[in-house]
Design an enzyme around this catalytic site. Sequence first.
Site, PDB file in Angstrom:
ATOM      1  CG  ASP A   1      44.104  30.050  74.956  1.00 53.60           C
ATOM      2  OD1 ASP A   1      45.088  30.791  75.736  1.00 53.60           O
ATOM      3  OD2 ASP A   1      44.079  30.420  73.880  1.00 53.60           O
TER       4      ASP A   1
ATOM      5  CG  LEU B   1      37.592  33.667  68.719  1.00 57.15           C
ATOM      6  CD1 LEU B   1      37.783  32.288  68.018  1.00 57.15           C
ATOM      7  CD2 LEU B   1      36.748  33.626  69.834  1.00 57.15           C
TER       8      LEU B   1
END
Length: 370
Positions: free
Chosen positions: A261, A294
């Site tokens: 990611d 995040l």
Amino acid sequence: MTLTGHILTPTGWQWGTLEILEGAITAVTPADKATPPGTDAPYLVPGFIDLHVHGGGGSDAMEAGEAAHVMASTHARFGTTSLLATTMTAPMADIEAALDAIAEAMRHQAPDEARLLGVHLEGPFIHPDKLGAQPPYACPGTPAQFDTLLARAPIKVMTLAPDIEGHDALITHATARQVRVQIGHTCGTFEDGCTALSRGASGFTHLYNAMTPLGHRNAGIVGAALAHATFCEIIPDLVHVEAGAMHAAMRAIPRLYGITDATAAAGMPEGEYRLGAQRVFKQGDSVRLEDGTLAGSALTMNQALKNFMTLGDTLAQAVHRLSTWPAEYLGLSDRGVLAPGRRADVLALDRDGNLQGVWIGGQRVEADHG
């Protein structure tokens, strides 16, 4: 060309030689059993395959232009030999421009770049209340919209929220076109997850993050994954998911595989970067929005390997999570294992999993040994 070391074959470790010709493995030859391998002999494993990566080297896939080339060459230094360029929720015109650029980059790759396998479409067909770090452009998807995007670039994986009206039909439609549909960015129930799987969904996007959690009276999407998933991606940076939850998933899901990611901040120093149209900040081991949310990661696959090993995986098990199982998930028969006829995408590691060398299609590329 030949490479000699401890070779991770489909049947286990073998001391011997990989023979490579014209970008492919032509033979795996056992060495003389009397030959001592020595403690410094490399461990030869298949190259990492990252099925969820937004950027790297300061570039983001949504920037279009040369961004896909930059991220592919950056991640190659850390052992990624194949990847899916991953898009963000955004206005449709921006997504279309990114897809066009990725498709063009796939046609003109340099030898030192990880091979671009296609696209992971992460949004815009997600739930507006589970955006995570995605910008607020979520919308319901239709088969016609999807076909318009698919015509621009080879979409191999699509993340969607199954609890959005009309997405049952979209799952069936995309699956019929050989696209892996993943459940993610969703407020769905356990039952929504199970229904999506029954209609053809085959995975879950960054398990635990941006989905309904496991509760003992409300099992949520996490519960559906732990109970029923065969394949499932997870971010093993030990920031998105703590060790205990990692252990639960590693035990429950037969083919739990790691993804980065990664954002533009991967392979870069601390500072400000882009994630789609948003500003993100790399500090320490995490990447966050200004409000502290995040926002992807700065993870590279060589570090993911070592993190899985700290959680108890053997070197071989960790390699399966980052190479073999992602290849199996996409149905790739030409990579993910070291065997005759497969691509010569090879990594040399030491016994502790530190990266020593990278070959993509039999050509050595610069490796980051840090």
